[in-house]
Design an enzyme around this catalytic site. Structure first.
Site, PDB file in Angstrom:
ATOM      1  N   PRO A  20      48.645   9.863  52.066  1.00  0.00           N
ATOM      2  CA  PRO A  20      48.758  10.116  52.383  1.00  0.00           C
ATOM      3  C   PRO A  20      48.202   9.238  53.894  1.00  0.00           C
ATOM      4  O   PRO A  20      46.889   9.254  54.223  1.00  0.00           O
ATOM      5  CB  PRO A  20      47.446  11.527  52.913  1.00  0.00           C
ATOM      6  CG  PRO A  20      46.544  10.871  51.594  1.00  0.00           C
ATOM      7  CD  PRO A  20      48.099   9.684  50.609  1.00  0.00           C
ATOM      8  N   GLU A  21      49.006   8.905  54.624  1.00  0.00           N
ATOM      9  CA  GLU A  21      48.972   8.277  55.671  1.00  0.00           C
ATOM     10  C   GLU A  21      49.869   9.076  56.916  1.00  0.00           C
ATOM     11  O   GLU A  21      50.565   9.737  56.405  1.00  0.00           O
ATOM     12  CB  GLU A  21      49.489   6.945  55.671  1.00  0.00           C
ATOM     13  CG  GLU A  21      48.035   6.174  55.205  1.00  0.00           C
ATOM     14  CD  GLU A  21      48.318   4.572  54.965  1.00  0.00           C
ATOM     15  OE1 GLU A  21      48.734   3.530  56.214  1.00  0.00           O
ATOM     16  OE2 GLU A  21      47.669   3.497  53.466  1.00  0.00           O
ATOM     17  N   LYS A  80      47.551  12.155  61.345  1.00  0.00           N
ATOM     18  CA  LYS A  80      46.791  12.450  59.009  1.00  0.00           C
ATOM     19  C   LYS A  80      46.973  14.281  59.565  1.00  0.00           C
ATOM     20  O   LYS A  80      46.877  14.612  58.286  1.00  0.00           O
ATOM     21  CB  LYS A  80      46.086  11.768  58.299  1.00  0.00           C
ATOM     22  CG  LYS A  80      46.248  10.383  58.682  1.00  0.00           C
ATOM     23  CD  LYS A  80      45.298  10.250  58.255  1.00  0.00           C
ATOM     24  CE  LYS A  80      45.172   7.790  58.011  1.00  0.00           C
ATOM     25  NZ  LYS A  80      43.766   7.596  57.852  1.00  0.00           N
ATOM     26  N   ASN A 103      45.261   2.593  54.944  1.00  0.00           N
ATOM     27  CA  ASN A 103      44.279   1.345  54.124  1.00  0.00           C
ATOM     28  C   ASN A 103      45.738   0.485  54.180  1.00  0.00           C
ATOM     29  O   ASN A 103      45.747  -0.624  54.535  1.00  0.00           O
ATOM     30  CB  ASN A 103      44.109   1.934  53.532  1.00  0.00           C
ATOM     31  CG  ASN A 103      43.381   1.080  52.683  1.00  0.00           C
ATOM     32  OD1 ASN A 103      42.811  -0.337  53.660  1.00  0.00           O
ATOM     33  ND2 ASN A 103      42.564   0.784  51.128  1.00  0.00           N
ATOM     34  N   ARG A 146      36.410   0.811  52.426  1.00  0.00           N
ATOM     35  CA  ARG A 146      37.758   1.538  51.675  1.00  0.00           C
ATOM     36  C   ARG A 146      37.836  -0.567  51.045  1.00  0.00           C
ATOM     37  O   ARG A 146      37.499  -1.463  51.768  1.00  0.00           O
ATOM     38  CB  ARG A 146      38.902   1.338  52.675  1.00  0.00           C
ATOM     39  CG  ARG A 146      38.189   2.996  53.143  1.00  0.00           C
ATOM     40  CD  ARG A 146      38.423   4.088  51.993  1.00  0.00           C
ATOM     41  NE  ARG A 146      39.213   4.204  51.542  1.00  0.00           N
ATOM     42  CZ  ARG A 146      40.559   4.792  52.349  1.00  0.00           C
ATOM     43  NH1 ARG A 146      40.136   5.544  53.542  1.00  0.00           N
ATOM     44  NH2 ARG A 146      41.966   4.883  51.787  1.00  0.00           N
TER      45      ARG A 146
END
Length: 282
Positions: free
Chosen positions: A2-3, A52, A165, A261
């Site tokens: 999920p981006e 998102k 990310n 992250r």
DNA sequence: CCGGCATGGCAAA
DNA sequence: TTGCCCTGCCGGA
């Protein structure tokens, strides 16, 4: 998965496959049963993405979906309604009509909201490179006065909604910017270039359903080498390529943890240590 | 088979 | 900063 490109892709999929007609709305797993029932049989108007976040609109209400880290939403389209529609695993929300169905699993959020609820979610969001109404100035206003590393700022949904990310690592690589450089040291021209690049990369990802960031002149396939396509499905410079050779300079890609992250970058290509530009006088 | 990890984000300390 | 949530997938035993 999920981006932002995934969310926007899902919004398109929902609208194309299920909008404009009443849908059956259920929660096989049960955790969304009550609210799913409230829109069961209702007209699905359209779906919309903001960063998102995904909003599936039913009249003056909407189901707000945020996939989080583990969430997945899969369409099983055009089965004509004749085939069996098995319930496997934990399906939080199933939306279907006679043409096909969609299954939502493991979302971070799945909730029925009204207009005020929608606003409370979208108001704090910064510009989304995938939306027409995006104003990159809003992001720049925060970046330019922040001592936080740019690698963290790009993940901040108040600065660039939908960037995650992969895009953060890749766009910084493409602009040769050290992820640890403070936001306030970023130049205006650099922000403009980053923003423009995000718009292009993310739209490309919506179209293709994968994140490809490697320029043609660095593409392993074009250069006669094996593709390095990552599990996420795309061809990238540094994301999840720790210790592997940089596609451009062969220096081992480095990794560290930033804000909880995994961050990836090339210590050779991405060196932007610079002195703070003195403030103009007068 | 099982533990850890993941494209996220939150709350608690 | 750490832990936790959600679920599925992957790699190592």
């Amino acid at each position: 998965m999920p981006e932002g490109h995934v969310t926007h892709r899902l919004a398109i999929g929902f609208t194309e496959r299920l909008a404009g007609a009443p849908v059956r709305s259920t929660s096989p797993q049960g955790r969304f049963a009550e609210e799913a029932g409230e829109v069961d049989g209702h007209l699905l108007d359209a779906a919309e993405a903001y960063g998102k976040n995904l909003f599936v609109h039913f009249g003056d209400r909407a189901v707000h979906v945020h996939l989080g880290l583990a969430g997945k939403l899969a369409f099983v389209g055009d089965d004509g309604g004749g085939a069996a529609r098995p319930i496997t695993g934990a399906i939080r929300w199933r939306v279907e009509n006679e043409r096909g169905y969609a299954d939502l699993r493991g979302p971070q959020a799945c909730k029925l909201v009204d207009d005020a609820g929608i606003r409370s979610i979208t108001d704090p969001l910064g510009p989304d490179p995938l939306r027409e109404d995006a104003d990159p100035e809003v992001g720049w206003a925060r970046v330019r006065r922040s001592a936080t590393p740019i690698g963290l700022l790009l993940m901040d949904q108040r600065i660039s909604a939908g960037v995650g990310n992969i895009f953060r690592a890749e766009v910084l690589y493409r602009h040769r910017i050290d992820p640890m450089m403070q936001g306030r040291l970023l130049r205006r021209k650099e922000w403009d270039a980053i923003w423009t690049d995000l718009v292009g990369l993310m739209h490309d990802a919506v179209r293709k359903g994968r994140i490809d960031t490697v320029r043609p002149e660095h593409d392993p396939v074009a250069m006669g080498r094996a593709p390095r396509v990552d599990r996420h499905g795309g061809e990238v410079y540094v994301y999840r390529r720790a210790d592997q050779a940089c596609l451009v300079c062969a220096t081992p890609v480095r990794t560290t943890t930033l804000g909880g992250r995994n961050l990836f970058w090339c210590p050779s290509c991405q060196r932007t240590s610079r002195r703070r530009v003195p403030a103009a006088r007068g």
